[in-house]
Design an enzyme around this catalytic site. Structure first.
Site, mmCIF file in Angstrom:
data_model
loop_
_atom_site.group_PDB
_atom_site.id
_atom_site.type_symbol
_atom_site.label_atom_id
_atom_site.label_comp_id
_atom_site.label_asym_id
_atom_site.label_seq_id
_atom_site.Cartn_x
_atom_site.Cartn_y
_atom_site.Cartn_z
ATOM 1 N N SER A 132 79.352 61.871 41.191
ATOM 2 C CA SER A 132 80.460 61.114 40.772
ATOM 3 C C SER A 132 80.159 59.933 41.572
ATOM 4 O O SER A 132 79.627 59.948 42.537
ATOM 5 C CB SER A 132 81.835 61.833 40.901
ATOM 6 O OG SER A 132 82.741 60.819 40.839
ATOM 7 N N TYR B 30 87.980 65.711 46.173
ATOM 8 C CA TYR B 30 87.070 65.362 45.334
ATOM 9 C C TYR B 30 85.735 64.575 45.621
ATOM 10 O O TYR B 30 84.591 64.853 45.339
ATOM 11 C CB TYR B 30 87.612 64.956 43.859
ATOM 12 C CG TYR B 30 86.617 64.818 42.781
ATOM 13 C CD1 TYR B 30 86.304 65.826 41.888
ATOM 14 C CD2 TYR B 30 86.093 63.363 42.526
ATOM 15 C CE1 TYR B 30 85.442 65.656 40.661
ATOM 16 C CE2 TYR B 30 85.184 63.318 41.578
ATOM 17 C CZ TYR B 30 84.966 64.129 40.724
ATOM 18 O OH TYR B 30 84.188 64.024 39.494
HETATM 19 N N1 NAP Z 1 84.520 63.146 33.131
HETATM 20 C C1 NAP Z 1 84.134 61.873 33.791
HETATM 21 O O1 NAP Z 1 84.518 60.971 33.703
HETATM 22 C C2 NAP Z 1 83.346 62.607 35.124
HETATM 23 C C3 NAP Z 1 82.820 61.406 35.939
HETATM 24 C C4 NAP Z 1 82.097 61.556 37.101
HETATM 25 C C5 NAP Z 1 81.827 62.868 37.261
HETATM 26 N N2 NAP Z 1 82.108 63.942 36.353
HETATM 27 C C6 NAP Z 1 81.637 65.141 36.827
HETATM 28 O O2 NAP Z 1 81.050 65.873 35.510
HETATM 29 C C7 NAP Z 1 81.416 67.296 35.505
HETATM 30 C C8 NAP Z 1 81.910 67.849 34.243
HETATM 31 O O3 NAP Z 1 83.169 67.086 34.320
HETATM 32 P P1 NAP Z 1 83.977 67.056 32.993
HETATM 33 O O4 NAP Z 1 84.772 65.987 32.771
HETATM 34 O O5 NAP Z 1 83.239 67.567 31.883
HETATM 35 O O6 NAP Z 1 85.173 68.463 33.517
HETATM 36 P P2 NAP Z 1 86.162 69.178 32.627
HETATM 37 O O7 NAP Z 1 86.370 68.583 31.263
HETATM 38 O O8 NAP Z 1 87.281 69.391 33.398
HETATM 39 O O9 NAP Z 1 85.261 70.545 32.210
HETATM 40 C C9 NAP Z 1 85.055 71.416 33.631
HETATM 41 C C10 NAP Z 1 84.251 72.733 33.248
HETATM 42 O O10 NAP Z 1 83.998 73.413 34.451
HETATM 43 C C11 NAP Z 1 84.676 74.642 34.206
HETATM 44 N N3 NAP Z 1 84.949 75.022 35.625
HETATM 45 C C12 NAP Z 1 85.889 74.476 36.550
HETATM 46 N N4 NAP Z 1 86.239 75.064 37.573
HETATM 47 C C13 NAP Z 1 85.033 76.257 37.649
HETATM 48 C C14 NAP Z 1 84.887 77.426 38.299
HETATM 49 N N5 NAP Z 1 85.426 77.665 39.497
HETATM 50 N N6 NAP Z 1 83.880 78.099 37.976
HETATM 51 C C15 NAP Z 1 83.225 78.243 36.699
HETATM 52 N N7 NAP Z 1 83.571 77.090 35.943
HETATM 53 C C16 NAP Z 1 84.488 76.295 36.253
HETATM 54 C C17 NAP Z 1 85.889 74.628 33.191
HETATM 55 O O11 NAP Z 1 86.437 75.877 32.830
HETATM 56 P P3 NAP Z 1 87.566 76.661 33.336
HETATM 57 O O12 NAP Z 1 88.795 75.838 33.736
HETATM 58 O O13 NAP Z 1 87.741 77.735 32.208
HETATM 59 O O14 NAP Z 1 86.983 77.227 34.492
HETATM 60 C C18 NAP Z 1 85.252 73.646 32.285
HETATM 61 O O15 NAP Z 1 84.512 74.524 31.461
HETATM 62 C C19 NAP Z 1 81.879 67.650 36.815
HETATM 63 O O16 NAP Z 1 80.999 67.901 37.909
HETATM 64 C C20 NAP Z 1 82.610 66.377 37.028
HETATM 65 O O17 NAP Z 1 82.821 66.233 38.540
HETATM 66 C C21 NAP Z 1 82.929 63.744 35.476
#
Ligand code: NAP
Length: 225
Positions: free
Chosen positions: A135, A148
């Site tokens: 991130s 985070y």
């Molecule tokens: N979206 C952004 O703008 C952004 C920006 C920078 C970086 N990122 C990074 O990109 C990645 C994906 O982010 P996202 O925005 O797509 O997140 P999201 O929409 O919250 O999805 C997270 C996924 O991870 C799963 N998860 C969470 N905790 C878990 C655990 N302990 N074990 C197994 N699965 C788990 C969730 O399912 P369950 O809740 O059912 O476990 C869900 O499938 C992350 O690493 C995030 O930090 C995102």
């Protein structure tokens, strides 16, 4: 067909990657904590033969090990591992940051990346790739992003040392900042933002596919989209 293991594939960026890679003919193995969401994923995608799912909490070492072993059993050795699962925690100052939330974020976002990677390394193919989702908050000072941000700084450091350690096995390691993306996590971090002003997760999935076609020389990849 190449093999992908990706954590957190039920929504957001993980789900977009699962869908695109299935379409591209890959075998895909993914996990999440919620069984219903995994069932929903399979049903909505019309039960593809090359998709395997298992409940797993990546921050629990036994659960992480069981997931990796399940993927090995279903897919054989892995071409690509994406450590995608993470949680946001609280937007709060260090002074006021709740200890239990701190521990949970580090457990999932940092320990989870360590466990899944450690157990997957023996099953990575020579020439394979590991992508750890990072991130901007893990690259630049991000006040009030607490655990985070610190977990993502950890993911950046982890990726740097791992890339050196795995050179002998010809496995490339990247820390990828996907930039602002329209997901549940983003909406939680920026509740007043119009989601339509940020890119959809499908763009990140397409970028990952491009990255594999032309692997960068640097370990830390910063992509704003
Ligand atoms: N979206 C952004 O703008 C952004 C920006 C920078 C970086 N990122 C990074 O990109 C990645 C994906 O982010 P996202 O925005 O797509 O997140 P999201 O929409 O919250 O999805 C997270 C996924 O991870 C799963 N998860 C969470 N905790 C878990 C655990 N302990 N074990 C197994 N699965 C788990 C969730 O399912 P369950 O809740 O059912 O476990 C869900 O499938 C992350 O690493 C995030 O930090 C995102």
């Amino acid at each position: 067909m190449p093999n992908l293991i990706i954590t957190g594939g039920t929504r957001g960026i993980g789900r977009a990657v699962v869908e695109l890679f299935l379409k591209e003919g890959w075998n895909v193995c993914t996990c999440a904590r919620k069984e219903e969401a995994l069932k929903g994923l399979k049903e909505e995608l019309k039960n593809p033969k090359n998709l395997y799912v298992k409940v797993c909490d990546v921050g629990d070492k036994n659960s992480a090990k069981a997931f990796v072993e399940f993927c090995k059993e279903k897919l054989g050795n892995f071409d690509l591992l994406i450590n995608n699962a993470s949680i946001l925690g609280e937007r709060e100052s260090i002074e006021n940051y709740p200890e239990d939330v701190w521990e949970e974020v580090i457990r999932i976002n940092l320990n989870g990346v360590f466990y899944i990677t450690k157990y997957a390394i023996p099953y990575m193919k020579e020439g394979g790739v590991i992508i750890n989702m990072s991130s901007g908050a893990g690259k630049r000072s991000a006040p009030y992003w607490g655990a985070y941000a610190v977990s993502k700084f950890g993911v950046e450091g982890f990726s740097l040392l791992l890339s050196e350690e795995l050179k002998g096995k010809k496995i490339k390691v990247y820390a990828l900042n996907p930039g602002a993306t329209r997901t549940q996590m983003r909406a939680k971090a920026y509740p007043r933002e119009d989601p339509l002003t940020v890119k959809p997760p499908e763009k990140v999935a397409e970028f990952i596919l491009l990255l594999l076609k032309k692997l960068p020389q640097v370990v830390s990849v910063d992509w704003e989209g």
